[in-house]
Each structure stands twice: as C-alpha cells, then as structure tokens.
Design a protein around this motif. Structure first.
Motif, PDB file in Angstrom:
ATOM      1  N   GLY A 182       0.814  -1.206   0.000  1.00  0.00           N
ATOM      2  CA  GLY A 182       0.000   0.000   0.000  1.00  0.00           C
ATOM      3  C   GLY A 182       0.850   1.260   0.000  1.00  0.00           C
ATOM      4  N   PHE A 183       1.905   1.264   0.828  1.00  0.00           N
ATOM      5  CA  PHE A 183       2.747   2.459   0.925  1.00  0.00           C
ATOM      6  C   PHE A 183       3.373   2.792  -0.429  1.00  0.00           C
ATOM      7  N   ARG A 184       3.755   1.756  -1.170  1.00  0.00           N
ATOM      8  CA  ARG A 184       4.321   2.007  -2.490  1.00  0.00           C
ATOM      9  C   ARG A 184       3.298   2.644  -3.420  1.00  0.00           C
ATOM     10  N   ALA A 185       2.041   2.304  -3.228  1.00  0.00           N
ATOM     11  CA  ALA A 185       1.001   2.839  -4.103  1.00  0.00           C
ATOM     12  C   ALA A 185       0.442   4.158  -3.569  1.00  0.00           C
ATOM     13  N   HIS A 242       5.501  -9.076 -11.604  1.00  0.00           N
ATOM     14  CA  HIS A 242       4.109  -9.092 -12.045  1.00  0.00           C
ATOM     15  C   HIS A 242       3.627  -7.693 -12.382  1.00  0.00           C
ATOM     16  N   ILE A 243       2.705  -7.605 -13.313  1.00  0.00           N
ATOM     17  CA  ILE A 243       2.208  -6.310 -13.760  1.00  0.00           C
ATOM     18  C   ILE A 243       1.475  -5.591 -12.624  1.00  0.00           C
ATOM     19  N   LEU A 244       0.892  -6.360 -11.716  1.00  0.00           N
ATOM     20  CA  LEU A 244       0.184  -5.735 -10.598  1.00  0.00           C
ATOM     21  C   LEU A 244       1.161  -4.959  -9.716  1.00  0.00           C
ATOM     22  N   GLY A 245       2.330  -5.535  -9.489  1.00  0.00           N
ATOM     23  CA  GLY A 245       3.350  -4.841  -8.703  1.00  0.00           C
ATOM     24  C   GLY A 245       3.828  -3.591  -9.429  1.00  0.00           C
ATOM     25  N   PHE A 246       3.959  -3.703 -10.738  1.00  0.00           N
ATOM     26  CA  PHE A 246       4.341  -2.539 -11.531  1.00  0.00           C
ATOM     27  C   PHE A 246       3.288  -1.443 -11.391  1.00  0.00           C
ATOM     28  N   ASN A 247       2.022  -1.848 -11.472  1.00  0.00           N
ATOM     29  CA  ASN A 247       0.948  -0.864 -11.348  1.00  0.00           C
ATOM     30  C   ASN A 247       0.937  -0.224  -9.960  1.00  0.00           C
ATOM     31  N   ILE A 248       1.255  -1.009  -8.934  1.00  0.00           N
ATOM     32  CA  ILE A 248       1.303  -0.465  -7.579  1.00  0.00           C
ATOM     33  C   ILE A 248       2.384   0.615  -7.496  1.00  0.00           C
ATOM     34  N   GLN A 249       3.572   0.305  -8.005  1.00  0.00           N
ATOM     35  CA  GLN A 249       4.658   1.286  -7.947  1.00  0.00           C
ATOM     36  C   GLN A 249       4.345   2.508  -8.794  1.00  0.00           C
ATOM     37  N   LEU A 250       3.752   2.256  -9.960  1.00  0.00           N
ATOM     38  CA  LEU A 250       3.404   3.358 -10.858  1.00  0.00           C
ATOM     39  C   LEU A 250       2.403   4.296 -10.186  1.00  0.00           C
ATOM     40  N   SER A 251       1.420   3.717  -9.500  1.00  0.00           N
ATOM     41  CA  SER A 251       0.400   4.553  -8.846  1.00  0.00           C
ATOM     42  C   SER A 251       1.023   5.423  -7.769  1.00  0.00           C
ATOM     43  N   GLY A 252       2.022   4.887  -7.078  1.00  0.00           N
ATOM     44  CA  GLY A 252       2.663   5.665  -6.030  1.00  0.00           C
ATOM     45  C   GLY A 252       3.520   6.777  -6.608  1.00  0.00           C
ATOM     46  N   GLU A 253       4.205   6.500  -7.714  1.00  0.00           N
ATOM     47  CA  GLU A 253       5.144   7.474  -8.255  1.00  0.00           C
ATOM     48  C   GLU A 253       4.474   8.515  -9.132  1.00  0.00           C
ATOM     49  N   ALA A 254       3.507   8.116  -9.897  1.00  0.00           N
ATOM     50  CA  ALA A 254       2.875   9.051 -10.835  1.00  0.00           C
ATOM     51  C   ALA A 254       1.424   8.630 -11.038  1.00  0.00           C
ATOM     52  N   ARG A 271      12.923   0.074   3.479  1.00  0.00           N
ATOM     53  CA  ARG A 271      12.781   0.722   2.170  1.00  0.00           C
ATOM     54  C   ARG A 271      11.643   0.129   1.355  1.00  0.00           C
ATOM     55  N   LEU A 272      10.629  -0.394   2.012  1.00  0.00           N
ATOM     56  CA  LEU A 272       9.467  -1.004   1.361  1.00  0.00           C
ATOM     57  C   LEU A 272       9.878  -2.155   0.443  1.00  0.00           C
ATOM     58  N   HIS A 273      11.083  -2.672   0.662  1.00  0.00           N
ATOM     59  CA  HIS A 273      11.578  -3.778  -0.154  1.00  0.00           C
ATOM     60  C   HIS A 273      11.459  -5.065   0.672  1.00  0.00           C
ATOM     61  N   PRO A 274      10.975  -6.152   0.071  1.00  0.00           N
ATOM     62  CA  PRO A 274      10.739  -7.364   0.863  1.00  0.00           C
ATOM     63  C   PRO A 274      11.958  -7.814   1.657  1.00  0.00           C
ATOM     64  N   VAL A 275      13.120  -7.820   1.035  1.00  0.00           N
ATOM     65  CA  VAL A 275      14.316  -8.273   1.753  1.00  0.00           C
ATOM     66  C   VAL A 275      14.709  -7.257   2.830  1.00  0.00           C
ATOM     67  N   GLY A 276      14.601  -5.997   2.492  1.00  0.00           N
ATOM     68  CA  GLY A 276      14.886  -4.941   3.467  1.00  0.00           C
ATOM     69  C   GLY A 276      13.988  -5.060   4.684  1.00  0.00           C
ATOM     70  N   ILE A 277      12.735  -5.443   4.439  1.00  0.00           N
ATOM     71  CA  ILE A 277      11.776  -5.576   5.539  1.00  0.00           C
ATOM     72  C   ILE A 277      12.198  -6.703   6.488  1.00  0.00           C
ATOM     73  N   VAL A 278      12.712  -7.795   5.909  1.00  0.00           N
ATOM     74  CA  VAL A 278      13.175  -8.889   6.762  1.00  0.00           C
ATOM     75  C   VAL A 278      14.288  -8.388   7.685  1.00  0.00           C
ATOM     76  N   LEU A 279      15.250  -7.680   7.112  1.00  0.00           N
ATOM     77  CA  LEU A 279      16.370  -7.175   7.911  1.00  0.00           C
ATOM     78  C   LEU A 279      15.883  -6.181   8.961  1.00  0.00           C
ATOM     79  N   ALA A 280      14.997  -5.276   8.541  1.00  0.00           N
ATOM     80  CA  ALA A 280      14.501  -4.264   9.472  1.00  0.00           C
ATOM     81  C   ALA A 280      13.714  -4.913  10.599  1.00  0.00           C
ATOM     82  N   ALA A 281      12.932  -5.942  10.257  1.00  0.00           N
ATOM     83  CA  ALA A 281      12.127  -6.612  11.286  1.00  0.00           C
ATOM     84  C   ALA A 281      13.028  -7.294  12.308  1.00  0.00           C
ATOM     85  N   MET A 282      14.145  -7.884  11.816  1.00  0.00           N
ATOM     86  CA  MET A 282      15.086  -8.523  12.748  1.00  0.00           C
ATOM     87  C   MET A 282      15.660  -7.473  13.692  1.00  0.00           C
TER      88      MET A 282
END
Lengths: 359, 515
Positions: free
Chosen positions: A82-85, A222-234, A295-306
């Motif tokens: 959601g935050f990305r979008a 996936h195109i859905l992820g692309f659309n999510i990022q696109l909605s957040g940026e523009a 950084r809203l990145h899946p791997v980054g989230i794992v590190l941040a959560a730890m």
C-alpha cells in the motif's frame, strides 16, 4: 532564512544506506538519552544490540528473534504494498487484533475437538477478519473519499475495545474462575501455531517467509506490482496506463489487512496463547517503522524486522538488568523512524541558507 | 552611431555540468527592438536573468548608457530602467487589475490615481484593459496586458519580453505588436525573446542568435529568411517534413455530441464536440491552452469514460472502455505532460515502455512481465526515434524534454495505432526533433492511421494537418480544410482576441455564419 531546496538529481545509492546511518545516529542519540537517565550509554547499547545475539544467554534469546520478527514481517510486507502505491494503512494494529479475535474464536468454537483441519480454518478466519477490518477504510475511501489514514487509525481503538469486550464476555474462559481472558489455545495441538516451541518456530515464521517471496515476485515480476509502484510514483500516469485506482485501493488495504490478521492469529495461538485485554503489543504500529526502515523492499523488511525484534528483546533485557524504563525503548524505536525520515528528506532536499533580503 | 543603451560583453555563466552562457556579447541600441533567438536550452533565459539582476554572471561585463552596470537584484535593475514581462504571470486571481499592479510597485500611489494612470497608459499604447476587473475573469492575453502595464508604469528604457506570444491568439498578437511599435516610437528599447521566426522577422530590427550558450550570429531579421535563421539556431540544415498527398479513407474515429464534465474542478467542460477522422488523415485541433485540450485527450484515451455512442472507432462504441481495452483496438494516445502523465519520472525507460506498450507489444504473460521484451521495445524506440540517452535503464526524468518527447511519441507510433491522439507533440522540443516528430506522424498517416494532433503551435498544425478545428472554452469550431486557411480565419475559429473590440468582429462572424 533557511529553506529546503529540491535536489536536482537525488542520489540513487544513498537511500540504500540511509537505514544504516539512521540506526547509527539512533544509537548515539539513544546513548545520550540513557546517559541523561544515569545509565552507562555503552553498556546500555551493548545490552540492547549485542547481548541478545552474542551474549551469555544468547541461546535463549536467539530463537525469540524470529518469534518477534515474524509478525512484524507479515504486517510490514502487507503495508509496504500500500505504501508504495500511496495508500496509507496506519491501522494494521486493529486488523491484527481483529484477525486474532476471529481466528481464535474459530479455534475456541471447536473446543475440545481435535483435528488437523481446525488450525488451517483458523488461519482463513483470521485472514478474513483482518481483511474485513481493512475493507472498512477502503470502502469508505472509494465510496466517499474519506482519508484512509484517519479511518484505519481510529478503527484501531474500536478493535481494542472489541478485544476487551471479547476477553470479558463472549470468548471468556468458562473455567477461568471469572478472570478475564479466553482458554489457552496454544497448549492444544489442534489450535496451536507452534511447530516447535523450544526452537522458537511457529507457523507465523513460515507464512512470513512465504509472504516475502510472494511480495518479491509480485513487485518485481508481475504487472500488478508494476501498477502499484506506478500509482505511487505518478498517479496520473497510472491512470493513463489503465490502472483502476478503486481496485488498487481495495487490493492493497485488503491484502495488508489479511496479512495483519494472520499475524494476529499466529501470535494469539502461539506466544500469547489466549485472547486477553492488551494482548496486542503494538506490532501493527512498529511494522510501519519496519516497512520504511526496510525501504518497502521485501528483503529490506526482513532485515529491518530482525533489527526491531532485537530492540524489543534487548529492551526487555535492559529493563531487567539495567532498570531502564519500558518507555525508553519505545522512544528508541520512535527515534529510529524520526532519523530515517529526516535522512530521507535530506537525500531529496538540501538545506539552503539564504541571505535575508528585501524583495 | 549613437551610444547603445545596453552593451553586453563576454558574459559567462556556468551551472554545474552545463555552461548556460559562454562569452556572449551584443548591443541593444536606443529605441531598438532586439530579438534574442534560440532553441530551448540555448541560454536565453539565463542571459536575461543576468540583465534583470536575478542571476550574477561568472565573468563579463555590461554597460548601461556607457556606465558599468551590474544589478545585484531586480530592484536595482528596475531602478536603472529595466522591466521584464515573464512568460509565466505572477498575478493574484482574486484581486482586480489595479490592486495587482499596486502590489508590484515600490511606492504605489492611491488607488484612484493608479486606476487613472492605468487607463491613460492602456489608451496611449492601445492595450484595452479595465483596472476594476478581477484578474480571475481575464483571458491570458488580458493578463499579459496587466503585466505589460505594470512594467510601463515604471517608464522603462528597456522592456524584456520572454516568449510573449505563446499564450495569445493571432489577433491578440496583432494588438501586442502595435503596442510594441508604439513603445519603440516613444523611445523604449525592447529585448524580445522568442523562437517564432516569422514574428521576429515582422517586429524586430536586429537579432542575436544563441546556440548552446554561445552567440552564433547576428542578423537583420527583415533581410534574412526564416529558414536561414532557423539553421543558425539549430546549427544544421533543417529537414522540412514532407508527405505524399494520399486520398483519405473511411471514417475511423467518429466523435458525436461529446459532452463531459471534468473530474478536476478546475478543468474545462467539453460541450457537444463532434468531429470525425478518416484513415490516413491528420486532424489538427488548435486553441489557446486550457480550453479543453486535456479533457478531450482524456476522453479519447479512455482516462475519462463517456456515454455510449459518443465515441466510435470503426463503428464500435468505445466510450465505456478503459485505456487498455482501447489499446487492444489500436487507439493510442500521447498526453501533453511528459513527466507524470505520459511517463513516470523516476522509472526507467524500460518501465516506461511497459507503461503503454504492455498490450500491443505483448509484454506480459499471465500477468507476469516479460522484462526482456520490455527492454528490447525500449531499445527499439530509442533507436528508431534517435533518443539521446545512455540506454533503457535511465530514468525518464534524466532525459531532456526533447528526447523524452521523442520517446513518448515513438512509443505510441511504433505500436502501429489505428487511431493516434497526441497533445502538444513538439512542446518544448528543439527544431530538429520537432521536425522528426512531425515527419513520423505524417508517415504514420500515410500508412493509414487516423491521427488527431492537439497543439497550440499554429504553424505546426498548418504544416501537418489535412483539416483544422479549434477548441474554445470546451467547444469545437467547425472543421475546415487546412489548406488555404488564413491566419485571420484561424484566429476567429480560436475565439478571436478575447477582447472588447474583437467581440464585435466575432459577432459579425457569427452573423455571417448564420446568414
């Protein structure tokens, strides 16, 4: 006069290292805070960040790390979509509580039946509970244009009161001698989320890693992820690309609600054990910090959560051994987000000091 | 020879990574209209900002009537007699004309005196303007008059005008030129910045041409052909777009009685728009900005939905279809705003290629993105449209306006549209790139596509369109064959001069049409 000027070409690599810098500044500022409280800052920082992993009793604390990190990962992964979008679900704590209630309710309804089908059913119920709670701000936003930040946040308080009511009423343990709180569902194999309690392994950890992989594929393949990022940026470009903003809002709030709900169930059916007043300990809010720190990145989230799990465990340790107030650790977590956001601002803007002049 | 009003010698100003002005020297004489000519990014704005005291030169000097001149801020420049009309107006819409003028003055006189002076100046210089009107109700041309009068009240010796005609109808341009000629006759010098060559030939006594920050030549515009000036400006021989005359085919796009209330409260409502476009034809739609261009593009691209049967392509009603359903049918669009609408600024060119190319270039399978395909599509666009960039991994915002525009247009053209709608295809694009874009649109039409070009550049529309119409306050004028249209006729189609005296002409025209 001091003014913020947009940098013409913000660095692309700096955002990758700002979380690390933010952690270091937090340690320094936190150390100063502890020093003011009359504690040895070096020792306090060591107790929080070092001892749980490498200290004398690390064998006990290390498994705890994943137990604490799993709900944070699950929730933060959902929030990050959601935050990305540009859809700001601040009420994951409420969705987490609702998932715990609905999931536990299903488990309690089957008491004392034993079956391997009960637990999966509880997971589904929890996901639906969290999803439904997330759908309230989503629906209000798409139908009436309300602000999802306010609605989702206020629903947290509704959920907390509902939790109290459940612990005192509907879900109260009939054999609990009048004490508030439900039966313990973690001790019953059919309703427990533990896979191996001694090793600190429960289904939430498994689901957290599934969610990470799922989110990674969604976002980058996936195109859905692309659309999510696109909605957040523009947002305007997203509409031009055929993205339906209504559907995107429903999807993002729904997924983050469902994941938060599941996180609630794994917690209540495992580490917490029962529905009780104040069972939620703020994972839903901390996950917001985790999402941004990662950084809203899946791997980054794992590190941040730890890292956040570490501050929880280390904070408790510091409370015990150094007598730090429990609020100190919350201040600590808050500082981390504050410094991160400040650094983010400075990567995109620079401070210009203008000479005062008459115009 | 008399002493020049302003002599500039060796002005240099560098910004990180780019030299905006490199050793520029020229002179502006008393009562001279001097043109500063150059493409976007040639350094015109930086140069005038140095004269107006907004930017300090790194080196070089200026002489004002023979004595050293180095304004530290606009206030000192104004005190010396320099006034400037900016391309973008700085007016408060809620205040009236006199109040807006007063806000720009150091020591404003009492309102009543000011209103009287505004009337005097507006009569002297033929700029009709009522000091009591609210600025929000004024047209772009009238707002510009407010800015000009604000400058004239300072009795400037040098008036700088930055692209003053870009927001005006041809009739308003006429009024402006008369005013400027009167000013010149009264002894005021004018520094006139533009890239419209015919205007400069008509108005200016002398021209300085900038290219990449350098003074590359001076000329007397009236004695130099527009083509020669353009080539000086570009530094290259200019390819004039050509097209082979084709017989127009069947009606492809049919717009019937389209009305639309915009989702944006500041947008313009479209009112009963009706037109059709045939295969192989280019329809040019002119009009001053803000008269419904964005809304029309949104309705045609599918970003805004319209009632059944108002939009048809090859007989099929498409009003209810979203952008991607329309792309499946070959209806493609390129919006005006490059950054943020046509392209996502922080995304790479590969991602931006995917943005509209997904359907027709088959860049997803079961929803999964074929990144290799998207990259090669982006590379194709870069190659076919000569987009100057290190590669498809570069973010859209890192491209210059012209290069990004080539990318945006190329992305749609390469998808073989049956209908293509473009809004301002060459806005802010250098002459060579603009010629390439126009050529590609004409080639596309020659292959049988139906094309709608929305633009504020009338020369462009006259060059490439088969038929022409104009948008005015959300209404579309009659569509007429472009060949043989006079500039006066075009101006009337665009709604005349939005001024008092021209309203008369408009009425006459309306009567003529109804008779």
């Amino acid at each position: 006069m001091i003014r913020l000027e947009k940098r013409p070409m913000p660095s692309r690599t700096l955002p990758m290292i700002t979380p690390v810098i933010a952690v270091i500044i937090t340690m320094i500022a936190g150390g100063a805070l502890f020093a003011v409280l009359g504690k040895d800052p070096i020792e306090a920082i060591r107790t929080i960040f070092w001892d749980p992993v490498f200290g004398e009793f690390a064998f006990y604390y290390r498994p705890q790390l994943l137990v604490k990190a799993a709900p944070l990962i699950l929730i933060a992964i959902g929030l990050s979509l959601g935050f990305r979008a540009g859809i700001w679900n601040i009420g994951a704590e409420g969705q987490y509580i609702m998932g715990a209630i609905t999931g536990a309710a299903v488990g309690l309804a089957f008491y004392p039946t034993e079956s391997i089908f009960i637990f999966p059913l509880m997971v589904v119920a929890a996901a639906i509970g969290g999803w439904a709670w997330g759908m309230i701000p989503a629906f209000l936003k798409v139908r009436f244009g309300t602000n999802e930040i306010l609605v989702s946040l206020m629903l947290v308080y509704v959920a907390q009161n509902l939790l109290s009511s459940m612990a005192l009423g509907l879900l109260k343990n009939p054999e609990g001698m009048g004490f508030p709180g439900s039966r313990n569902i973690a001790t019953n194999a059919s309703t427990s989320s533990w896979i191996n309690e001694a090793a600190g392994l429960h289904w939430g950890i498994v689901f957290a890693f599934i969610a990470v992989i799922f989110a990674y594929i969604l976002l980058y393949r996936h195109i859905l992820g692309f659309n999510i990022q696109l909605s957040g940026e523009a947002p305007r470009a997203a509409r031009f690309a055929g993205v339906n903003p209504t559907r995107l809002i429903l999807f993002c709030l729904g997924v983050s609600g469902a994941l938060a709900g599941m996180a609630g169930l794994f917690e209540v059916a495992g580490p917490a054990g029962q529905i009780k007043i104040g069972f939620n300990v703020g994972y839903g809010f901390t996950a917001i910090i985790v999402a941004f720190l990662g950084r809203l990145h899946p791997v980054g989230i794992v590190l941040a959560a730890m890292l956040m799990a570490l501050t929880y465990i280390g904070g408790e340790l510091a409370q015990g051994t150094l007598g730090l107030p429990s609020a100190a650790i919350q201040v600590f977590q808050g500082m981390l987000l504050f410094f991160l956001l400040a650094l983010d601002l400075l990567t995109n803007y620079r401070i210009a000091i203008l000479p005062r002049r008459a115009f | 020879m008399t002493k020049p009003l302003l002599a500039i010698s060796g002005l240099t100003k560098a910004y990180p990574g780019v030299v905006a002005n490199d050793d520029v020297s020229f002179e502006i004489g008393e009562a001279e209209v001097h043109a500063l000519l150059g493409e976007n990014g040639a350094g015109k704005s930086t140069l005038v900002k140095m004269i107006y005291g907004l930017v300090k030169p790194d080196s070089g000097s200026m002489l004002w009537q023979g004595s050293a001149f180095a304004p530290s801020d606009p206030k000192t420049a104004r005190a010396s007699g320099v006034a400037m009309v900016f391309q973008h107006f700085s007016l408060f819409e809620a205040l009236n004309v006199a109040e807006n003028v007063a806000l720009g003055m150091e020591n404003p006189p009492p309102m009543r005196d000011l209103a009287r002076r505004i009337r005097e100046v507006s009569e002297t210089y033929g700029l009709p303007l009522d000091p009591d009107r609210t600025v929000g109700d004024l047209s772009a041309g009238e707002r510009q008059r407010v800015e000009i009068i604000r400058c004239l009240l300072q009795d400037p010796k040098l008036l700088i005008m930055d692209e003053p005609t870009s927001v005006l109808t041809p009739q308003e341009v006429e009024i402006l030129f008369e005013t400027l000629n009167k000013l010149k006759a009264a002894g005021t010098s004018i520094l006139y910045i533009s890239h419209k060559l015919e205007e400069i030939r008509k108005l200016c006594d002398h021209a300085t041409i900038l290219r990449l920050g350098k003074n590359v030549g001076e000329c007397v515009p009236a004695e130099t052909s527009a083509r020669d000036m353009a080539e000086l400006m570009v530094g290259d021989t200019l390819q004039t777009p050509t097209r082979s005359a084709e017989k127009a085919g069947e009606v492809v796009l049919d717009v019937a009685d389209l009305s639309l209330t915009p989702s944006n409260p500041f947008g313009t409502s479209l009112k009963n728009i009706t037109f059709d476009v045939r295969a192989g034809e280019i329809l040019g739609l002119g009009g001053v900005a803000g008269n419904g261009q964005d809304e029309l593009l949104a309705a045609l691209s599918g970003e805004a939905r319209t009632p059944e049967n108002t939009l048809k392509v090859n007989g099929q009603s498409i009003g209810k279809f979203g952008p991607n359903r329309r792309r499946e049918l070959g209806i493609l669009a390129a919006p005006e705003e490059r950054l943020g609408h046509a392209a996502a600024p922080d995304m790479s060119l590969t991602e931006n290629a995917l943005l509209t190319g997904r359907i027709r270039e088959n860049l997803t399978s079961n929803g999964f993105v074929k990144w290799a395909g998207a990259t090669s599509f982006a590379e194709n666009i870069i190659k076919a449209f000569d987009v100057r960039t290190p590669g498809p991994h570069v973010a859209a915002r890192a491209l210059s306006g012209g290069n990004l525009q080539k990318f945006v247009i190329g992305r749609e053209v390469l998808q073989r549209p049956t209908v293509l709608i473009v809004n301002q295809p060459t806005w802010g694009v250098d002459a060579a790139a603009a010629a390439a874009i126009r050529q590609s649109l004409m080639d596309l039409a020659a292959e049988g596509a139906a094309i709608v070009v929305i633009s504020q550049d009338l020369d462009e529309l006259m060059e490439i369109s088969d038929r022409f119409g104009a948008l005015n306050e959300g209404r579309l004028s009659d569509i007429r064959a472009a060949a043989g249209l006079t500039i006066d006729e075009i101006g009337l189609m665009m709604g005349g001069a939005h001024g008092m005296e021209v309203a008369q002409v408009q009425d006459d025209a309306a009567q003529g049409a109804s008779a």
